[in-house]
Design a protein around this motif. Structure first.
Motif, short mmCIF file in Angstrom:
data_model
loop_
_atom_site.label_atom_id
_atom_site.label_comp_id
_atom_site.label_asym_id
_atom_site.label_seq_id
_atom_site.Cartn_x
_atom_site.Cartn_y
_atom_site.Cartn_z
N MET A 1 0.82 -1.21 0.00
CA MET A 1 0.00 0.00 0.00
C MET A 1 0.86 1.26 0.00
SD MET A 1 -3.15 -0.69 -0.17
CE MET A 1 -4.14 0.68 0.44
N LYS A 2 2.15 1.07 0.18
CA LYS A 2 3.01 2.23 0.34
C LYS A 2 2.88 3.20 -0.83
CE LYS A 2 7.55 3.40 1.96
NZ LYS A 2 8.94 3.29 1.57
N ARG A 3 2.62 4.42 -0.51
CA ARG A 3 2.58 5.54 -1.46
C ARG A 3 1.46 5.44 -2.49
NH1 ARG A 3 6.05 8.83 -0.10
NH2 ARG A 3 5.92 10.23 -1.86
N THR A 4 0.47 4.60 -2.24
CA THR A 4 -0.64 4.56 -3.18
C THR A 4 -1.49 5.81 -3.07
OG1 THR A 4 -1.85 3.31 -1.55
CG2 THR A 4 -0.95 2.07 -3.40
N ASN A 5 -1.38 6.48 -1.93
CA ASN A 5 -2.20 7.68 -1.76
C ASN A 5 -1.41 8.94 -2.11
OD1 ASN A 5 -0.50 7.32 0.33
ND2 ASN A 5 -1.87 8.13 1.90
#
Lengths: 215, 594
Positions: A1-5
């Motif tokens: 999920m890292k940096r998906t936002n």
């Protein structure tokens, strides 16, 4: 999920355009805690106990106040319209400008307040109709007298009329404050408090100006 | 947790096209500020940003209103406080706790209904403080409002400062509720250096004075006739940390008194300053007070004046000096720079619910005024206002912000309601410069609702925004020509355990290479340090960093050899650069000595 936002940025140019959309976490997992008075325990609310909207609602008295104040303010603006061509005094012109700006802004705000709460919005001319008059307002005859006045006579009539008009707004606030269930909603609370403080100050100032004219 | 991100790239030619959710499009003219003409939308507004990026966002929790803001102020988010990995966001309806352990993945932790507005929060240890001023505030935090008429005395009503025990972060408990005559619009925590068992609260009330039948001793009398009037003062509340239930008002200092006559109403009487000037409110209240305990100073933004207070005795603050300004409508809040040599005051012209950043609004109205402090007097230097025009449908004026701890510079991240967040440098008080921004389009294209950022505060490396209608946003600064990666990294070294913007902490930096490099970047940017000097210095510093035990002494000696010339150069530089040279050399020596 890292940096998906992460939102990408173009540093080379001056602009990025991005929308980050989060669906929000499932609310059921997050505790809603209702505190008690000091010394009393807090209580976690069950799903069914949680308020749908954590805010006090507006009351019929609030609505009536806003509806009435629109016409009340509208007359002040009509009076200032006369002032523009009839006074020779710079301080009167500045007073008029101030009243016009604040009352027009407030009329807009009151209409929006009513609109957002699904309440009916009176026409700004409703005060010309029978029964449309509010405390402190000038009668049609008094308005006519002001319309034909000139120079110092106009200034005197204008100030006397506006002092009484503002005094009427204070009466309307007092009536609101005496109505059970009124002013519980945040915006009406702030607005009525503001009208009270603002018009009190303006009355003091106009009284001083009036003394200057009577000399 | 579902997340998605949409981004549309940039067209380098100066013309850009963006698309947001739903495929709406818009074209900007070359040269125009990208914040002008953004598409409206509650959740899908157009966005413009420079040198900072949005890394997380969360909508408001259920029950606290929707993103359209049409529920009004009753649902507004207000001020923020921080403690460890927690962020506390106040609001008119209550407050919410967020877990910010990972700032890119913040999450809601606890929701607490407790209406009363504004709901500004501060934190001290296990105590959370909340301002309450409106007529619907109840002693028991109930959401049903107060029974009876607003002017009828009621034992249910609460206006003042609430205190919660938050030792169980998932279950805050109200332990005290100190009633005040005008309620508490804002408050500031004042630690007592001489007595750590107490914390003081300066309560600023701006609302009407309630009847003495509801709270004994309350009077709204004319100050000339009634020496006990609740107007023209602040409330000083003493809170025993171990027994907060015993909190009470200990003084109502007359900080606006005339120094000659002692008359209570000694400052600005209200009104305009002459033709073409702003009409400034009467100084009978403070809107907000920012205290700087390490310096024993406070800056009060007090309606008609900005005042400087000596708070070395927290119970009896003494006014040192005051300023007025012909362009200010309402003195709203204050921020010191880290050295305490400057103070920024904000003017909340229009009260925050009006559009005051339109092309037609004067840049000196509804702006910040930046003052230098010399011999405890304040000297006006410049105004700073959001440099991008906003629409008629965006409430916009100067609002709350905090310092970004870049060593060698004074930088503030500031909220401008629907004008977005603006990050600006005021190291040179006469020439403030914007260095980063983020802005959304209005909530609606055709009507004004109160929305936008109430506060944007830097906390441990990120900027957090409390958006009145839309929720919470988290930003990270990006390196640019205005701010280097070293400067950002140095700012991130300043870690706080707690942060309340109105109780300003003194920030300091460790003597480590990145801090020295931040100064080097600044001196290079100002062209005081020549590129070849910077390269030599950087190489020498790198050599010390990389040296093993055997050759460290030689590397340190090589670095040391460069420093006297730099000190000399600093001696003839302008005061801002001279301070940077001194700090840089001290940092390098400190690092080398380790």
């Amino acid at each position: 999920m890292k940096r998906t936002n992460r939102v990408n940025v173009c540093l080379a140019t001056t602009v990025i355009a991005a929308v980050v959309v989060f669906s929000g976490q499932a609310s059921a997992q997050v505790p809603v805690v209702q505190p008690g008075a000091p010394g009393k325990p807090s209580r976690e609310l069950s799903e069914s106990e949680r308020p749908k909207a954590v805010a006090s609602k507006h009351s019929p008295a609030d609505t009536k106040f806003m509806q009435g104040m629109i016409g009340h303010h509208a007359q002040a603006v009509e009076m200032v319209d006369l002032l523009k061509t009839r006074t020779k005094r710079e301080d009167m012109r500045m007073l008029g400008m101030r009243i016009e700006v604040s009352q027009n802004d407030e009329i807009k705000m009151m209409r929006l307040w009513l609109q957002n709460r699904g309440e009916s919005i009176p026409s700004e001319h409703a005060h010309h109709l029978p029964g449309g008059t509010m405390p402190g307002m000038l009668t049609p005859e008094e308005m006519e007298k002001l319309r034909v006045a000139k120079g110092a006579e106009f200034d005197r009539l204008f100030l006397q009329g506006m002092i009484r008009h503002h005094g009427g707004a204070l009466t309307m606030v007092q009536e609101l404050m005496s109505s059970p269930g009124a002013m519980q909603e945040a915006e009406i609370h702030d607005f009525a408090t503001h009208v009270d403080a603002d018009q009190r100050m303006e009355i003091l100032r106009m009284n001083t100006m009036l003394k200057g004219i009577k000399k | 947790m579902k997340k998605q991100s949409i981004w549309i790239g940039c067209v380098v030619a100066g013309l850009f096209v963006w698309a947001a959710e739903g495929g709406a499009q818009q074209v900007q003219q070359p040269g125009q500020d990208p914040r002008v003409g953004l598409k409206a939308g509650a959740t899908d507004a157009g966005v413009a940003a420079r040198n900072m990026e949005l890394v997380a966002t969360l909508p408001k929790p259920p029950g606290f209103g929707d993103a359209t803001g049409t529920g009004g102020l009753a649902f507004a988010n207000s001020d923020i406080a921080f403690k460890g990995g927690n962020m506390f966001i106040g609001g008119f309806a209550g407050f919410n706790f967020y877990d910010i352990e990972d700032p890119r993945k913040i999450r809601l932790r606890t929701s607490v209904p407790c209406p009363g507005g504004q709901g500004d929060l501060s934190v001290f240890g296990n105590l959370l403080f909340m301002s309450v001023e409106q007529g619907n505030g109840r002693v028991d935090c109930g959401t049903q409002g107060v029974t009876g008429a607003p002017n009828a005395p009621s034992p249910e009503r609460f206006r003042g400062v609430r205190i919660f025990d938050i030792s169980d972060i998932n279950k805050p408990v109200q332990v005290a509720a100190v009633q005040t005559c005008r309620g508490s619009h804002t408050h500031s925590l004042v630690p007592n250096p001489k007595d750590p068992s107490m914390i003081y609260v300066y309560g600023s009330g701006t609302g009407g004075v309630r009847s003495d039948k509801e709270l004994e001793g309350c009077s709204s009398g004319d100050p000339n006739a009634d020496p006990n009037t609740a107007l023209f003062s602040i409330d000083v509340i003493a809170v025993p940390i171990k027994n907060p239930a015993a909190a009470k008002i200990v003084s109502r200092p007359r900080i606006f008194a005339d120094t000659q006559t002692g008359a209570i109403a000694g400052l600005w009487p209200g009104g305009a300053h002459g033709e073409g000037t702003q009409r400034t409110s009467t100084t009978n209240q403070c809107h907000d007070i920012t205290v700087y305990p390490e310096l024993g100073l406070a800056a009060g933004a007090c309606s008609g004046n900005g005042i400087l207070l000596d708070i070395s005795d927290p119970v009896n603050p003494k006014r040192l000096s005051e300023v007025s300004d012909i362009n200010f409508a309402y003195w709203h809040s204050a921020t010191f720079n880290n050295d305490g040599t400057k103070v920024i005051f904000t003017d909340e012209w229009g009260g925050g619910t009006s559009p005051r950043c339109r092309e037609t609004d004067l840049p000196s109205w509804g702006a910040n005024a930046i003052f230098e402090i010399r011999d405890k007097k304040m000297i006006f230097r410049s105004y700073y206002k959001l440099p991008a025009a906003q629409t008629d449908f965006e409430n916009c004026v100067a609002h709350n912000g905090s310092l970004i701890p870049v060593p060698g510079r004074d930088i503030k991240a500031q909220a401008w309601y629907q004008g977005g967040v603006s990050v600006f440098d005021f190291t040179d008080a006469t020439r403030p410069v914007e260095i980063a921004f983020f802005d959304r389009g209005p909530v609606f294209a055709d009507k004004l609702v109160t929305a936008g950022y109430w506060s944007t505060y830097w906390y441990n490396g990120f900027i957090y925004g409390s958006e009145i209608a839309r929720g919470v946003d988290v930003f990270e600064l990006k390196p640019s020509e205005f701010l280097s990666a070293n400067e950002i990294a140095a700012a991130k070294l300043v870690q706080m355990n707690e942060f309340n913007a109105q109780s300003q902490p003194k920030m300091s930096w460790p003597q480590v290479p990145v801090v020295a490099r931040a100064y080097m970047d600044q001196l290079t940017r100002s062209k005081s340090l020549k590129p070849e000097q910077a390269t030599a210095l950087n190489d020498a510093l790198t050599a010390v960093e990389r040296a093993n035990a055997a050759d460290r002494a030689a590397a340190v000696a090589a670095l040391d050899a460069l420093l006297p010339a730099l000190e000399k150069q600093g001696g003839s530089a302008n005061p801002i650069d001279a301070a940077r040279y001194r700090a840089m050399v001290a940092t390098l020596r400190g690092f080398a000595a380790k």
